[in-house]
Motif scaffolding. Structure first.
Motif, PDB file in Angstrom:
ATOM      1  N   GLU A 132      25.064  38.131  47.056  1.00 45.46           N
ATOM      2  CA  GLU A 132      25.192  39.425  46.345  1.00 45.46           C
ATOM      3  C   GLU A 132      24.506  39.122  45.018  1.00 45.46           C
ATOM      4  OE1 GLU A 132      29.166  40.601  46.099  1.00 45.46           O
ATOM      5  OE2 GLU A 132      29.487  40.931  48.196  1.00 45.46           O
ATOM      6  N   ASP A 133      24.316  37.863  44.608  1.00 44.87           N
ATOM      7  CA  ASP A 133      23.702  37.570  43.426  1.00 44.87           C
ATOM      8  C   ASP A 133      21.848  37.497  43.494  1.00 44.87           C
ATOM      9  OD1 ASP A 133      23.823  35.263  44.614  1.00 44.87           O
ATOM     10  OD2 ASP A 133      24.784  34.021  42.887  1.00 44.87           O
ATOM     11  N   ALA A 134      21.487  37.466  44.756  1.00 44.99           N
ATOM     12  CA  ALA A 134      20.112  37.470  44.952  1.00 44.99           C
ATOM     13  C   ALA A 134      19.349  38.150  44.139  1.00 44.99           C
ATOM     14  CB  ALA A 134      19.737  37.604  46.303  1.00 44.99           C
ATOM     15  N   PRO A 135      18.142  37.809  43.610  1.00 42.20           N
ATOM     16  CA  PRO A 135      17.264  38.600  42.807  1.00 42.20           C
ATOM     17  C   PRO A 135      17.129  40.028  43.416  1.00 42.20           C
ATOM     18  CG  PRO A 135      16.457  36.296  42.836  1.00 42.20           C
ATOM     19  CD  PRO A 135      17.495  36.621  43.840  1.00 42.20           C
ATOM     20  N   GLY A 136      17.058  40.964  42.610  1.00 42.18           N
ATOM     21  CA  GLY A 136      16.858  42.518  42.904  1.00 42.18           C
ATOM     22  C   GLY A 136      16.692  43.029  41.822  1.00 42.18           C
ATOM     23  N   THR A 137      17.892  43.813  41.700  1.00 45.47           N
ATOM     24  CA  THR A 137      18.181  44.802  40.635  1.00 45.47           C
ATOM     25  C   THR A 137      17.439  44.293  39.162  1.00 45.47           C
ATOM     26  OG1 THR A 137      19.728  45.765  41.785  1.00 45.47           O
ATOM     27  CG2 THR A 137      19.496  46.428  39.381  1.00 45.47           C
ATOM     28  N   GLN A 138      17.921  43.136  38.647  1.00 45.46           N
ATOM     29  CA  GLN A 138      17.652  42.495  37.624  1.00 45.46           C
ATOM     30  C   GLN A 138      15.997  42.323  37.489  1.00 45.46           C
ATOM     31  OE1 GLN A 138      20.310  38.817  37.200  1.00 45.46           O
ATOM     32  NE2 GLN A 138      22.192  40.058  36.688  1.00 45.46           N
ATOM     33  N   VAL A 139      15.444  41.679  38.504  1.00 43.64           N
ATOM     34  CA  VAL A 139      13.987  41.617  38.294  1.00 43.64           C
ATOM     35  C   VAL A 139      13.410  43.061  38.290  1.00 43.64           C
ATOM     36  CG1 VAL A 139      12.212  40.735  39.659  1.00 43.64           C
ATOM     37  CG2 VAL A 139      14.217  39.515  39.780  1.00 43.64           C
ATOM     38  N   MET A 140      14.025  43.980  38.976  1.00 41.96           N
ATOM     39  CA  MET A 140      13.182  45.214  38.853  1.00 41.96           C
ATOM     40  C   MET A 140      13.378  45.676  37.526  1.00 41.96           C
ATOM     41  SD  MET A 140      11.531  47.559  40.480  1.00 41.96           S
ATOM     42  CE  MET A 140      11.549  47.639  42.303  1.00 41.96           C
ATOM     43  N   GLU A 141      14.640  45.739  37.019  1.00 37.12           N
ATOM     44  CA  GLU A 141      14.805  46.211  35.493  1.00 37.12           C
ATOM     45  C   GLU A 141      13.888  45.476  34.685  1.00 37.12           C
ATOM     46  OE1 GLU A 141      18.961  45.421  34.704  1.00 37.12           O
ATOM     47  OE2 GLU A 141      19.608  47.483  35.963  1.00 37.12           O
ATOM     48  N   THR A 142      13.664  44.343  34.709  1.00 37.90           N
ATOM     49  CA  THR A 142      12.833  43.383  34.061  1.00 37.90           C
ATOM     50  C   THR A 142      11.254  44.020  34.027  1.00 37.90           C
ATOM     51  OG1 THR A 142      13.948  41.301  33.999  1.00 37.90           O
ATOM     52  CG2 THR A 142      11.708  41.223  33.488  1.00 37.90           C
ATOM     53  N   LEU A 143      10.885  44.298  35.315  1.00 39.50           N
ATOM     54  CA  LEU A 143       9.544  45.046  35.531  1.00 39.50           C
ATOM     55  C   LEU A 143       9.561  46.512  34.737  1.00 39.50           C
ATOM     56  CD1 LEU A 143       9.065  43.978  39.274  1.00 39.50           C
ATOM     57  CD2 LEU A 143       7.647  43.211  37.065  1.00 39.50           C
ATOM     58  N   LEU A 165       6.982  47.612  32.016  1.00 33.31           N
ATOM     59  CA  LEU A 165       6.362  49.113  32.194  1.00 33.31           C
ATOM     60  C   LEU A 165       6.288  49.884  31.058  1.00 33.31           C
ATOM     61  CD1 LEU A 165       4.416  50.802  34.038  1.00 33.31           C
ATOM     62  CD2 LEU A 165       6.589  51.815  35.134  1.00 33.31           C
ATOM     63  N   HIS A 166       7.624  49.923  30.574  1.00 34.34           N
ATOM     64  CA  HIS A 166       7.832  50.845  29.535  1.00 34.34           C
ATOM     65  C   HIS A 166       7.021  50.415  28.185  1.00 34.34           C
ATOM     66  CE1 HIS A 166      10.085  53.489  26.583  1.00 34.34           C
ATOM     67  NE2 HIS A 166      10.236  52.408  26.087  1.00 34.34           N
ATOM     68  N   LEU A 219       7.510  57.784  35.745  1.00 33.35           N
ATOM     69  CA  LEU A 219       7.998  58.395  37.098  1.00 33.35           C
ATOM     70  C   LEU A 219       7.824  57.581  38.347  1.00 33.35           C
ATOM     71  CD1 LEU A 219      10.264  60.608  37.792  1.00 33.35           C
ATOM     72  CD2 LEU A 219       8.376  62.420  38.181  1.00 33.35           C
ATOM     73  N   LEU A 220       6.581  57.327  38.339  1.00 34.54           N
ATOM     74  CA  LEU A 220       6.149  56.494  39.576  1.00 34.54           C
ATOM     75  C   LEU A 220       7.161  55.265  39.472  1.00 34.54           C
ATOM     76  CD1 LEU A 220       2.272  56.565  39.477  1.00 34.54           C
ATOM     77  CD2 LEU A 220       3.973  57.942  41.052  1.00 34.54           C
ATOM     78  N   GLY A 221       7.110  54.500  38.451  1.00 30.46           N
ATOM     79  CA  GLY A 221       8.327  53.216  38.236  1.00 30.46           C
ATOM     80  C   GLY A 221       9.530  53.522  38.642  1.00 30.46           C
ATOM     81  N   HIS A 222       9.948  54.772  38.216  1.00 24.61           N
ATOM     82  CA  HIS A 222      11.408  55.039  38.373  1.00 24.61           C
ATOM     83  C   HIS A 222      11.416  55.229  39.793  1.00 24.61           C
ATOM     84  CE1 HIS A 222      15.350  57.184  38.127  1.00 24.61           C
ATOM     85  NE2 HIS A 222      14.810  58.170  38.910  1.00 24.61           N
ATOM     86  N   HIS A 223      10.574  55.857  40.746  1.00 26.16           N
ATOM     87  CA  HIS A 223      10.585  56.166  42.110  1.00 26.16           C
ATOM     88  C   HIS A 223      10.828  54.696  42.887  1.00 26.16           C
ATOM     89  CE1 HIS A 223      10.255  60.252  41.701  1.00 26.16           C
ATOM     90  NE2 HIS A 223       8.871  60.328  41.685  1.00 26.16           N
TER      91      HIS A 223
END
Length: 219
Positions: A147-158, A162-163, A183-187
């Motif tokens: 459950e703690d595998a890299p995923g959401t946190q890495v995406m939030e960093t990206l 982007l911002h 918006l593309l990044g959000h998708h």
């Protein structure tokens, strides 16, 4: 009756596995479309989305019949309900990739952004594609990632990268263009969110712990 029900569950799982493959291919090809302004890849994404929506509709109809005619209880009921929820998550990935492909199509033959920003979007796309593939393996019966595998946190960093790139004066992006790119990044970020929900649904099927009671990547 039980044999028929088991056969229907197997067919439902097989369809989910195929939908996972289609969703993964859609994310992978839309990333190619973004990076290379590739119109062929763009058309492929539209086709993947169309297949996903058809399969979701067929799966929904099959689920209704299973619930109405077989009246499953306990784990069997959980299996059926979870399956159609996962199909819904996959159909949403298809819709998101189609929206990204639509922007590529409108921008063609130009790229949707400058190279430095495209590189960030490409990283986001590759991460989303990787997690979609792993979700597909889990649906097919392979072990889930921790459950703690890299995923959401890495995406939030990206997403933050982007911002920062978009608000940098050197980006020379107009406000409208910056919003479209954001918006593309959000998708792409949302694609990963849907794979995380699939993983939580599989844990629910295995353990009975509702998705809302499971820890998320950022906890």
């Amino acid at each position: 009756m039980r044999t028929q029900f088991t056969a229907e569950l197997i067919a439902l799982t097989n369809d989910l596995t195929l939908m996972c493959s289609l969703a993964h291919d859609a994310v992978e090809r839309v990333t190619d479309a973004l990076v290379d302004a590739d119109l062929t890849a763009t058309y492929e994404v539209f086709a993947f989305d169309e297949q996903l929506q058809k399969m979701y509709g067929a799966g929904e109809a099959r689920t209704v019949l299973l619930l109405a005619l077989q009246a499953p209880v306990a784990r069997d009921l959980r299996h059926v309900v979870t399956a159609i929820q996962m199909a819904g998550e996959l159909s949403q990935i298809g819709l998101l990739t189609s929206r990204i492909a639509d922007q590529v199509y409108k921008s063609h033959p130009a790229h949707v952004a400058k190279r430095s920003i495209l590189e960030i979007l490409a990283e986001m796309g590759r991460l989303a594609a990787e997690r979609t593939a792993l979700a597909g393996r889990a649906v097919a019966g392979h072990p889930l990632l921790p459950e703690d595998a890299p995923g959401t946190q890495v995406m939030e960093t990206l997403h933050r990268r982007l911002h920062s790139a978009l608000v940098d004066p050197a980006s020379q992006s107009s406000t409208v263009a910056a919003i479209d790119i954001a918006l593309l990044g959000h998708h792409l970020e949302r694609c990963l969110d849907h794979t995380a929900r699939i993983e939580r649904l599989i844990r629910f099927l295995d353990t009975g712990v509702p998705p809302t009671a499971q820890p998320s990547d950022d906890e």
